[in-house]
Scaffold this motif. Structure first.
Motif, mmCIF file in Angstrom:
data_model
loop_
_atom_site.group_PDB
_atom_site.id
_atom_site.type_symbol
_atom_site.label_atom_id
_atom_site.label_comp_id
_atom_site.label_asym_id
_atom_site.label_seq_id
_atom_site.Cartn_x
_atom_site.Cartn_y
_atom_site.Cartn_z
ATOM 1 N N ALA A 13 24.336 99.505 22.316
ATOM 2 C CA ALA A 13 24.986 99.445 23.630
ATOM 3 C C ALA A 13 26.014 98.331 23.695
ATOM 4 C CB ALA A 13 23.934 99.260 24.717
ATOM 5 N N ARG A 17 30.466 100.587 24.222
ATOM 6 C CA ARG A 17 30.177 100.783 25.650
ATOM 7 C C ARG A 17 30.056 102.259 26.025
ATOM 8 N NH1 ARG A 17 28.678 95.828 25.597
ATOM 9 N NH2 ARG A 17 30.226 94.237 25.963
ATOM 10 N N ASN A 18 30.192 103.133 25.038
ATOM 11 C CA ASN A 18 30.053 104.572 25.252
ATOM 12 C C ASN A 18 28.800 105.053 24.540
ATOM 13 O OD1 ASN A 18 32.613 104.811 26.589
ATOM 14 N ND2 ASN A 18 33.564 104.591 24.574
ATOM 15 N N ALA A 22 24.372 102.920 25.467
ATOM 16 C CA ALA A 22 25.072 102.207 26.536
ATOM 17 C C ALA A 22 24.643 102.732 27.903
ATOM 18 C CB ALA A 22 26.579 102.328 26.358
ATOM 19 N N ARG A 23 24.422 104.031 27.991
ATOM 20 C CA ARG A 23 23.977 104.609 29.269
ATOM 21 C C ARG A 23 22.568 104.106 29.618
ATOM 22 N NH1 ARG A 23 23.746 110.880 31.051
ATOM 23 N NH2 ARG A 23 22.941 110.492 33.141
ATOM 24 N N SER A 26 22.959 100.624 30.845
ATOM 25 C CA SER A 26 23.561 100.701 32.181
ATOM 26 C C SER A 26 22.503 101.052 33.227
ATOM 27 C CB SER A 26 24.679 101.744 32.178
ATOM 28 O OG SER A 26 25.250 101.857 33.447
ATOM 29 N N ILE A 29 20.587 97.888 33.948
ATOM 30 C CA ILE A 29 21.348 96.953 34.776
ATOM 31 C C ILE A 29 21.464 97.445 36.219
ATOM 32 C CG2 ILE A 29 23.648 95.931 35.079
ATOM 33 C CD1 ILE A 29 23.694 95.731 31.959
ATOM 34 N N SER A 30 21.523 98.757 36.401
ATOM 35 C CA SER A 30 21.616 99.308 37.756
ATOM 36 C C SER A 30 20.264 99.340 38.470
ATOM 37 C CB SER A 30 22.210 100.717 37.715
ATOM 38 O OG SER A 30 21.264 101.634 37.180
#
Length: 130
Positions: A13, A17-18, A22-23, A26, A29-30
């Protein structure tokens, strides 16, 4: 949702960033995912991410690990008798089993063949189906 994240997911990740790793990060983090971890995992995360070959900055590493510490679920998992060819992977398995959660890894061949062990792509696919 609680999950366990193998180190190779964090490396992938941060490297790109793809993609599925990475998802997954993400989603952490969300706040969609809450990482379960123990002190052994944090030590490995830090040691691997600091390797010169990756060239990740101290700021990037510290931010990610602080986020995991501040927002994750710290546990002390029981040691299991399961045999691993790479004993460094056993801690991730133990934490996932202890917490009863999915383990997301980039390399399933290092783990027993169990339904709760998924690649990042498999995990994302399951999330998209719900």
């Amino acid at each position: 949702m609680l999950v366990v994240i193998d180190t190779n997911i964090l490396v992938s990740a941060m490297w790109s960033r793809n993609g599925a790793p990475a998802r997954v990060v993400s989603m952490i983090i969300s706040g969609e995912l809450i990482p379960c971890y123990d002190y052994r995992m944090l030590a490995e995360y830090r040691e691997v991410l600091k390797r010169p070959k990756f060239q990740f900055s101290d700021g990037e590493i510290n931010s990610l690990l602080e986020w995991i510490i501040d927002n994750g679920h710290s546990v002390i998992a029981r040691s299991l008798d399961t045999i691993f060819t790479d004993k460094d992977d056993k801690k991730f398995y133990e934490v996932a089993k202890f917490c009863g959660v999915m383990l997301i890894t980039g390399n399933k061949k290092h783990f027993p063949d169990e339904e709760f062990i998924l690649t990042a792509s498999e995990f994302i696919q399951q999330c998209d189906l719900k």
